[in-house]
Design a protein around this motif. Structure first.
Motif, PDB file in Angstrom:
ATOM      1  N   PRO A  12      -5.437  -0.256 -22.239  1.00 28.89           N
ATOM      2  CA  PRO A  12      -4.649   0.057 -21.034  1.00 28.89           C
ATOM      3  C   PRO A  12      -5.197   1.253 -20.269  1.00 28.89           C
ATOM      4  N   ALA A  13      -5.643   2.280 -20.992  1.00 36.91           N
ATOM      5  CA  ALA A  13      -6.164   3.464 -20.321  1.00 36.91           C
ATOM      6  C   ALA A  13      -7.435   3.145 -19.545  1.00 36.91           C
ATOM      7  N   MET A  14      -8.305   2.315 -20.129  1.00 36.14           N
ATOM      8  CA  MET A  14      -9.530   1.949 -19.433  1.00 36.14           C
ATOM      9  C   MET A  14      -9.223   1.094 -18.206  1.00 36.14           C
ATOM     10  N   ARG A  15      -8.325   0.151 -18.361  1.00 35.63           N
ATOM     11  CA  ARG A  15      -7.970  -0.705 -17.209  1.00 35.63           C
ATOM     12  C   ARG A  15      -7.379   0.125 -16.080  1.00 35.63           C
ATOM     13  N   ARG A  16      -6.563   1.092 -16.439  1.00 37.10           N
ATOM     14  CA  ARG A  16      -5.974   1.964 -15.422  1.00 37.10           C
ATOM     15  C   ARG A  16      -7.044   2.803 -14.729  1.00 37.10           C
ATOM     16  N   LEU A  17      -8.020   3.276 -15.513  1.00 35.19           N
ATOM     17  CA  LEU A  17      -9.063   4.132 -14.962  1.00 35.19           C
ATOM     18  C   LEU A  17      -9.938   3.409 -13.953  1.00 35.19           C
ATOM     19  N   VAL A  18     -10.243   2.129 -14.198  1.00 27.87           N
ATOM     20  CA  VAL A  18     -11.191   1.404 -13.343  1.00 27.87           C
ATOM     21  C   VAL A  18     -10.501   0.496 -12.333  1.00 27.87           C
ATOM     22  N   ALA A  19      -9.179   0.592 -12.219  1.00 30.03           N
ATOM     23  CA  ALA A  19      -8.464  -0.251 -11.261  1.00 30.03           C
ATOM     24  C   ALA A  19      -8.967  -0.002  -9.845  1.00 30.03           C
ATOM     25  N   GLU A  20      -9.248  -1.053  -9.124  1.00 34.03           N
ATOM     26  CA  GLU A  20      -9.767  -0.940  -7.758  1.00 34.03           C
ATOM     27  C   GLU A  20      -8.667  -0.732  -6.727  1.00 34.03           C
ATOM     28  N   THR A  21      -7.469  -1.182  -7.033  1.00 32.82           N
ATOM     29  CA  THR A  21      -6.344  -1.106  -6.102  1.00 32.82           C
ATOM     30  C   THR A  21      -5.155  -0.470  -6.800  1.00 32.82           C
ATOM     31  N   ARG A  22      -4.549   0.495  -6.174  1.00 30.26           N
ATOM     32  CA  ARG A  22      -3.407   1.188  -6.762  1.00 30.26           C
ATOM     33  C   ARG A  22      -2.226   1.165  -5.800  1.00 30.26           C
ATOM     34  N   LEU A  23      -1.050   1.168  -6.376  1.00 30.98           N
ATOM     35  CA  LEU A  23       0.166   1.257  -5.569  1.00 30.98           C
ATOM     36  C   LEU A  23       0.650   2.695  -5.564  1.00 30.98           C
ATOM     37  N   ASN A  24       1.079   3.122  -4.379  1.00 31.81           N
ATOM     38  CA  ASN A  24       1.626   4.461  -4.207  1.00 31.81           C
ATOM     39  C   ASN A  24       2.890   4.327  -3.361  1.00 31.81           C
ATOM     40  N   PRO A  25       3.971   4.993  -3.736  1.00 33.96           N
ATOM     41  CA  PRO A  25       5.205   4.875  -2.944  1.00 33.96           C
ATOM     42  C   PRO A  25       5.008   5.183  -1.467  1.00 33.96           C
ATOM     43  N   ALA A  26       4.093   6.089  -1.140  1.00 32.93           N
ATOM     44  CA  ALA A  26       3.861   6.462   0.261  1.00 32.93           C
ATOM     45  C   ALA A  26       3.300   5.314   1.078  1.00 32.93           C
ATOM     46  N   ASP A  27       2.777   4.272   0.401  1.00 33.23           N
ATOM     47  CA  ASP A  27       2.204   3.118   1.092  1.00 33.23           C
ATOM     48  C   ASP A  27       3.200   1.971   1.223  1.00 33.23           C
ATOM     49  N   LEU A  28       4.474   2.253   0.961  1.00 35.51           N
ATOM     50  CA  LEU A  28       5.503   1.221   1.002  1.00 35.51           C
ATOM     51  C   LEU A  28       6.574   1.587   2.029  1.00 35.51           C
ATOM     52  N   VAL A  29       7.039   0.571   2.748  1.00 35.31           N
ATOM     53  CA  VAL A  29       8.133   0.734   3.714  1.00 35.31           C
ATOM     54  C   VAL A  29       9.263  -0.198   3.302  1.00 35.31           C
ATOM     55  N   LEU A  30      10.475   0.307   3.321  1.00 34.69           N
ATOM     56  CA  LEU A  30      11.654  -0.464   2.913  1.00 34.69           C
ATOM     57  C   LEU A  30      12.385  -1.012   4.130  1.00 34.69           C
ATOM     58  N   PRO A  31      12.479  -2.341   4.273  1.00 37.99           N
ATOM     59  CA  PRO A  31      13.314  -2.906   5.336  1.00 37.99           C
ATOM     60  C   PRO A  31      14.796  -2.776   4.955  1.00 37.99           C
ATOM     61  N   LEU A  32      15.625  -2.412   5.918  1.00 35.43           N
ATOM     62  CA  LEU A  32      17.063  -2.234   5.683  1.00 35.43           C
ATOM     63  C   LEU A  32      17.852  -2.923   6.790  1.00 35.43           C
ATOM     64  N   PHE A  33      18.927  -3.598   6.399  1.00 37.21           N
ATOM     65  CA  PHE A  33      19.820  -4.262   7.343  1.00 37.21           C
ATOM     66  C   PHE A  33      21.096  -3.443   7.457  1.00 37.21           C
ATOM     67  N   VAL A  34      21.522  -3.190   8.691  1.00 41.15           N
ATOM     68  CA  VAL A  34      22.730  -2.402   8.920  1.00 41.15           C
ATOM     69  C   VAL A  34      23.668  -3.209   9.811  1.00 41.15           C
ATOM     70  N   ARG A  35      24.883  -3.441   9.309  1.00 43.71           N
ATOM     71  CA  ARG A  35      25.860  -4.267  10.013  1.00 43.71           C
ATOM     72  C   ARG A  35      27.012  -3.410  10.521  1.00 43.71           C
ATOM     73  N   GLU A  36      27.730  -3.990  11.445  1.00 36.97           N
ATOM     74  CA  GLU A  36      28.978  -3.363  11.868  1.00 36.97           C
ATOM     75  C   GLU A  36      30.033  -3.608  10.799  1.00 36.97           C
ATOM     76  N   GLY A  37      30.991  -2.706  10.690  1.00 34.49           N
ATOM     77  CA  GLY A  37      32.039  -2.854   9.697  1.00 34.49           C
ATOM     78  C   GLY A  37      32.058  -1.685   8.738  1.00 34.49           C
ATOM     79  N   SER A  38      33.032  -1.693   7.837  1.00 36.72           N
ATOM     80  CA  SER A  38      33.249  -0.565   6.933  1.00 36.72           C
ATOM     81  C   SER A  38      32.789  -0.819   5.512  1.00 36.72           C
ATOM     82  N   GLU A  39      32.389  -2.055   5.189  1.00 38.02           N
ATOM     83  CA  GLU A  39      31.975  -2.380   3.837  1.00 38.02           C
ATOM     84  C   GLU A  39      30.609  -3.041   3.840  1.00 38.02           C
ATOM     85  N   PRO A  40      29.707  -2.601   2.950  1.00 43.43           N
ATOM     86  CA  PRO A  40      28.424  -3.309   2.817  1.00 43.43           C
ATOM     87  C   PRO A  40      28.651  -4.707   2.266  1.00 43.43           C
ATOM     88  N   ARG A  41      27.717  -5.606   2.551  1.00 43.18           N
ATOM     89  CA  ARG A  41      27.884  -7.008   2.167  1.00 43.18           C
ATOM     90  C   ARG A  41      26.632  -7.488   1.434  1.00 43.18           C
TER      91      ARG A  41
END
Length: 323
Positions: A12-41
């Protein structure tokens, strides 16, 4: 044998070391839906995803900021709709109201982004206004987009997501923003956006009332070169970022766009992609966490600088827990 590629897969350590592509939270955007009303659905077709209210979204965006995500993309879900999508330009409309709430909460920590499209706001569910024959009127729609751009920029949106696929939309919005002093408001062009079956759950998420389909303005899934053509047009018109949507079924298009674009390239892991993973995992057919990470990693590997994904908080939490 002198060449043994398995040496670099041995631990696992070697695979992690040579990984060509990594995920970073800064590279992610969260879509959010906002509705009218007082309760989330909760959404039946997207387990774990909510239509937030302007109150419940506060916790969601603060968590996103705490996790180090790059941004949030806001979609409005209004109660009332009409033929021209009046709610989209109403100062007190749900999307503009939600934008001000989110900017006040996390505007210094996240890039607050807004969807600039009419489909959530029109009673016919199309991304533009209709002409007398019931067809989407491209140039009349651009006038509405110009007004939407000003309303969203005034509400504090830092990045406008132009998802309507109207010809000339980037140029029209850029001109409107610049003419009103919003030169620093950026444009994310949904450049290669396809008429996909994978948008199905999104219809529930935004309360879509679509009649017919969007094949006259969204791209034919059979076409690859067309994605490049659309992207080049958006770049010529001043797009700051370009988008490929959906992501997983269009990795070839994404790779094409990434190879030629001088600006950042993003991709959207859409509602149907999310729903398929959730459904298969619920039935025990796939390993849910592995499928999530493999799917988003593949999008990054194909060339996306940033991925819009509903899994953004979960991925960030998992990465935080890893040694």
């Amino acid at each position: 044998m002198n060449v043994r590629p398995r040496r670099l897969r041995a631990t696992p350590a070697m695979r992690r070391l040579v990984a060509e592509t990594r995920l970073n939270p800064a590279d992610l955007v969260l879509p959010l839906f906002v509705r009218e009303g007082s309760e989330p659905r909760p959404l039946n077709s997207m387990p774990g995803i909510l239509q937030h209210t302007t109150e419940s979204v506060r916790a969601a965006v603060n968590e996103a900021a705490d996790l180090g995500l790059g941004g949030v993309m806001l979609f409005g879900v209004p109660d009332a709709k009409d033929a021209v999508g009046s709610g989209a330009t109403d100062y007190d409309g749900i999307l503009n109201q939600a934008t001000r709430v989110v900017v006040a909460e996390v505007g210094d920590a996240l890039v607050v982004q807004t969807d600039l499209c009419l489909d959530e706001f029109t009673d016919h569910g199309h991304c533009g206004v209709l002409d007398a024959d019931g067809r989407v009127d491209n140039d009349a729609t651009l006038l509405r987009y110009r007004d939407m751009a000003i309303a969203q920029a005034e509400s504090g949106s830092e990045l406008l997501g132009l998802s309507g696929m109207m010809d000339g939309q980037v140029a029209a919005v850029r001109d409107a923003l610049d003419s009103q002093g919003f030169e620093n408001t950026a444009i994310l062009a949904y450049s290669a956006k396809y008429a996909s079956a994978f948008y199905g759950p999104f219809r529930e998420a935004v309360g879509s009332t679509l009649r017919g389909d969007r094949k006259t303005y969204q791209q034919d899934p059979a076409n690859r070169r067309e994605g490049l053509h659309e992207t080049m047009l958006d770049l010529e018109q001043g797009a700051d970022i370009v988008m490929v949507k959906p992501a997983m079924s269009y990795l070839d298009v994404l790779a094409d766009v990434a190879a030629m674009s001088p600006v950042p390239v993003w991709a959207y892991q859409v509602s149907g992609e999310y729903a398929m993973i959730e459904a298969a995992a619920a039935n025990g057919w796939i390993d849910r966490e592995r499928a999530i990470f493999e799917s988003v990693t593949s999008i990054r590997r194909a060339g996306a600088d940033v991925v819009l994904t509903y899994y953004a908080p979960e991925i960030a939490r998992t990465l935080r827990e890893q040694p």
